[in-house]
Design a protein around this motif. Structure first.
Motif, PDB file in Angstrom:
ATOM      1  N   ASP A   1     120.211  59.233 -69.922  1.00  0.00           N
ATOM      2  CA  ASP A   1     120.736  58.678 -70.686  1.00  0.00           C
ATOM      3  C   ASP A   1     120.721  57.652 -71.130  1.00  0.00           C
ATOM      4  O   ASP A   1     120.921  57.031 -72.744  1.00  0.00           O
ATOM      5  CB  ASP A   1     122.353  58.805 -70.986  1.00  0.00           C
ATOM      6  CG  ASP A   1     122.920  60.802 -70.284  1.00  0.00           C
ATOM      7  OD1 ASP A   1     121.606  61.335 -70.393  1.00  0.00           O
ATOM      8  OD2 ASP A   1     123.479  60.478 -69.713  1.00  0.00           O
TER       9      ASP A   1
ATOM     10  N   ARG B   1     117.580  57.825 -73.550  1.00  0.00           N
ATOM     11  CA  ARG B   1     118.268  58.744 -74.732  1.00  0.00           C
ATOM     12  C   ARG B   1     118.694  57.754 -75.892  1.00  0.00           C
ATOM     13  O   ARG B   1     118.752  57.349 -77.077  1.00  0.00           O
ATOM     14  CB  ARG B   1     119.122  59.727 -74.070  1.00  0.00           C
ATOM     15  CG  ARG B   1     119.501  61.268 -75.594  1.00  0.00           C
ATOM     16  CD  ARG B   1     120.445  61.474 -75.161  1.00  0.00           C
ATOM     17  NE  ARG B   1     120.406  62.220 -73.734  1.00  0.00           N
ATOM     18  CZ  ARG B   1     119.188  62.892 -72.896  1.00  0.00           C
ATOM     19  NH1 ARG B   1     119.129  63.751 -73.940  1.00  0.00           N
ATOM     20  NH2 ARG B   1     119.531  63.078 -72.136  1.00  0.00           N
ATOM     21  N   ASN B   2     119.295  56.983 -75.480  1.00  0.00           N
ATOM     22  CA  ASN B   2     120.520  55.510 -76.515  1.00  0.00           C
ATOM     23  C   ASN B   2     119.501  54.950 -76.912  1.00  0.00           C
ATOM     24  O   ASN B   2     120.366  54.167 -78.329  1.00  0.00           O
ATOM     25  CB  ASN B   2     121.735  55.050 -75.898  1.00  0.00           C
ATOM     26  CG  ASN B   2     122.078  54.205 -76.357  1.00  0.00           C
ATOM     27  OD1 ASN B   2     121.447  52.914 -76.622  1.00  0.00           O
ATOM     28  ND2 ASN B   2     123.362  54.723 -76.802  1.00  0.00           N
TER      29      ASN B   2
ATOM     30  N   ASP C   1     116.554  66.226 -73.174  1.00  0.00           N
ATOM     31  CA  ASP C   1     115.877  65.911 -71.744  1.00  0.00           C
ATOM     32  C   ASP C   1     113.954  65.838 -72.066  1.00  0.00           C
ATOM     33  O   ASP C   1     113.271  64.769 -72.344  1.00  0.00           O
ATOM     34  CB  ASP C   1     116.136  66.166 -70.653  1.00  0.00           C
ATOM     35  CG  ASP C   1     117.011  66.129 -70.638  1.00  0.00           C
ATOM     36  OD1 ASP C   1     118.336  65.450 -71.797  1.00  0.00           O
ATOM     37  OD2 ASP C   1     118.103  66.801 -70.096  1.00  0.00           O
TER      38      ASP C   1
END
Length: 74
Positions: free
Chosen positions: A63, A66-67, A40
């Motif tokens: 998320d 992050r992707n 994170d």
């Protein structure tokens, strides 16, 4: 061109192993880190590098970013 590649490799989860700049295109040799390998804290740091220090990334959208930061097509 080199400055742009350095900047974006700090944002996206890639290591630039090699590159070639041609007259009308370029080639990059980059392995992409899997999204599960990006904690994170690093997602938030990459977000600030991309959008500036004034914006804060909320937990609900960690998320998707992050992707995004681990996607070669992005």
């Amino acid at each position: 061109m080199v400055r742009t590649v350095k900047h974006h490799s700090a944002i996206y989860a890639v290591d630039v192993l090699g590159f070639a700049i041609m007259g009308n295109h370029f080639h990059l040799l980059v392995p992409v880190s899997p999204e599960a390998m990006i904690p994170d804290k690093k997602v938030r740091r990459r977000f600030r590098l991309l959008y500036g220090e004034d914006l804060e990334l909320t937990k609900g959208v960690l998320d998707p970013y992050r992707n995004r930061f681990s996607s070669l097509s992005t």
